[in-house]
Design a protein around this motif. Structure first.
Motif, short mmCIF file in Angstrom:
data_model
loop_
_atom_site.label_atom_id
_atom_site.label_comp_id
_atom_site.label_asym_id
_atom_site.label_seq_id
_atom_site.Cartn_x
_atom_site.Cartn_y
_atom_site.Cartn_z
N GLY A 197 0.79 -1.21 0.00
CA GLY A 197 0.00 0.00 0.00
C GLY A 197 0.83 1.27 0.00
N ALA A 198 0.11 2.39 0.14
CA ALA A 198 0.76 3.69 0.06
C ALA A 198 1.48 4.07 1.35
CB ALA A 198 -0.28 4.77 -0.29
N ALA A 383 16.03 -4.55 -5.04
CA ALA A 383 15.22 -4.20 -3.87
C ALA A 383 14.04 -3.33 -4.27
CB ALA A 383 16.09 -3.50 -2.84
N LEU A 384 14.29 -2.39 -5.17
CA LEU A 384 13.23 -1.49 -5.63
C LEU A 384 12.11 -2.27 -6.31
CD1 LEU A 384 12.38 1.46 -5.91
CD2 LEU A 384 13.71 1.58 -8.02
N SER A 385 12.47 -3.30 -7.04
CA SER A 385 11.44 -4.10 -7.74
C SER A 385 10.61 -4.94 -6.78
CB SER A 385 12.11 -5.01 -8.78
OG SER A 385 12.84 -6.06 -8.14
N THR A 389 5.86 -1.13 -0.34
CA THR A 389 5.17 0.13 -0.10
C THR A 389 5.80 1.25 -0.88
OG1 THR A 389 6.55 0.78 1.81
CG2 THR A 389 4.62 -0.61 2.27
N GLU A 390 4.99 2.27 -1.15
CA GLU A 390 5.48 3.41 -1.92
C GLU A 390 6.59 4.15 -1.18
OE1 GLU A 390 2.26 5.89 -3.14
OE2 GLU A 390 1.12 4.23 -4.02
N ALA A 391 6.45 4.24 0.16
CA ALA A 391 7.48 4.94 0.95
C ALA A 391 8.83 4.27 0.82
CB ALA A 391 7.05 5.01 2.41
#
Length: 413
Positions: A197-198, A383-385, A389-391
């Motif tokens: 989630g965000a 890691a980014l992939s 969460t968006e944060a």
């Protein structure tokens, strides 16, 4: 107006979902019916509250609406006198007595020893906290489809085995304590570091887990692991407000404003931990609370006793021999003995944690500190992939830009 009401319904969902579902399960004995009717009640709120206004007691409104939906369903299914009699009884259910909270009753029911441990925890997270199957799957590091099957089997087991919806007698409580503690621990973790989630932090879940943990300690004040878990939650919750900035971006532990930590919660957590440890029965929650206390009582990031923390993680793995514990120990060792020592431990658990975003994120940070920028860059991309969460994705993207910029600058020179 509509947006405001939608936000009110969302807030009511976070506060009341578990209570509404727990009440319906007690009334009907049907777990699927309880969830379906609870969902219908929240859908009705989205339809009616913009027109009629938000009720003074949203939880009572939702519970009554969901109960009426359940009664309507049962009436439609009533084809014989016995079922009709059951419906009549459900219209005026007996109020629970001798137990402080309907949601704890639900937890103890889900944690029946006839169910596998993971099923107990997963079922409670689904019914109590309203977590999605995907969120629970990520908490257990398993695919959503696998978790869905486990939840179905758990509900079938409760129905077929006739597991009662009640708190067991006192002499049977100890056998359920480990899984009850595991439920509360994962519930708090989902709030403190969301699995999707965000928002990185879901404050309502943290508050609910702490509230229920307080009830449990009140019921079982001589259970050191219950006290240790409450201490762990409070020590983490003391710095919850500083984990993200005003823009919702992740702030690492080293960069958090320690003057904003809740010292009252820190003091309470430390006092609870000390009282638990005095019993001489250490366990995984007390050890994790001791780690949290090391962080919470350090005046600055530089004063953190990483050697002590590494030793505590070494002790923890005797109780919880998991690759996640080893990854946390690697971080502590890297701080105490240098990034090369930590990286060696990370590589040792790499295969076991494939697909877990914190593995390449930790590896990337250690590689960056060792000056191995090209490898660090690749690890940050991985890691980014995987980040849920968006944060976290924004944080990792920033780190990736820093590594890339550093490499570009050196190449130009």
């Amino acid at each position: 107006m509509a947006a405001g009401v939608a936000a009110e319904v969302a807030a009511a969902f976070r506060r009341e979902w578990g209570s509404v579902v727990a009440t319906l399960i007690r009334m009907t004995g049907d777990w699927d019916l309880a969830e379906e009717c609870a969902q219908e009640a929240f859908a009705a709120a989205l339809e009616r509250w913009p027109r009629d206004g938000v009720p003074r007691r949203p939880g009572a409104w939702l519970t009554t609406t969901a109960r009426n939906r359940a009664l309507d369903r049962l009436r439609r299914m009533a084809n014989e006198a016995a079922k009709l009699q059951e419906v009549a009884m459900l219209a005026y259910p007996d109020e629970p007595t001798g137990f402080p909270d309907e949601r704890l009753r639900l937890i103890f029911t889900c944690c029946h020893p006839a169910l596998p441990m993971e099923a107990r925890v997963a079922l409670t997270l689904r019914t109590l906290a309203g977590l999605t199957t995907g969120e629970i799957g990520r908490a257990f590091l398993v695919p959503e489809a696998t978790m869905a099957k486990r939840l179905v089997r758990a509900k079938q087991k409760i129905r077929n085995a006739g597991i009662p919806y009640r708190v067991p007698p006192d002499h049977l409580l100890p056998e359920r304590v480990p899984s009850v503690l595991a439920v509360l621990y994962l519930l708090f973790n989902e709030g403190y570091a969301a699995s999707g989630g965000a928002d990185l932090v879901r404050s309502a879940l943290c508050a609910e887990a702490i509230r229920l943990a307080r009830w449990l300690v009140g019921m079982m004040p001589d259970e050191p692991e219950a006290v240790g878990l409450l201490a762990l939650m409070l020590l983490h919750d003391a710095r919850r407000a500083t984990r993200v900035d005003a823009a919702g971006d992740l702030v690492t532990l080293a960069d958090q404003d320690r003057s904003r930590w809740d010292r009252a919660l820190v003091d309470e957590g430390v006092a609870l931990l000390e009282s638990a440890l005095r019993r001489g029965q250490p366990g995984p929650y007390q050890i994790q609370a001791a780690v949290a206390a090391c962080h919470a009582t350090a005046r600055t990031a530089e004063e953190t006793d990483w050697t002590e923390i590494a030793g505590l993680y070494g002790l923890l793995r005797q109780y919880l021999p998991s690759p996640v514990v080893e990854l946390n120990r690697a971080v502590a060792v890297a701080e105490a003995d240098g990034p090369a020592a930590g990286l060696a431990l990370v590589e040792a658990v790499a295969e076991s944690l494939r697909g877990y975003h914190l593995l390449p994120a930790t590896r990337a940070d250690l590689l960056r500190r060792l000056g191995r920028e090209s490898e660090a860059e690749a690890a940050y991309v991985e890691a980014l992939s995987l980040a849920p969460t968006e944060a976290e994705r924004r944080y990792l993207a920033g780190r990736l830009r820093q590594v890339g910029g550093s490499r570009t600058s050196r190449a130009a020179s």
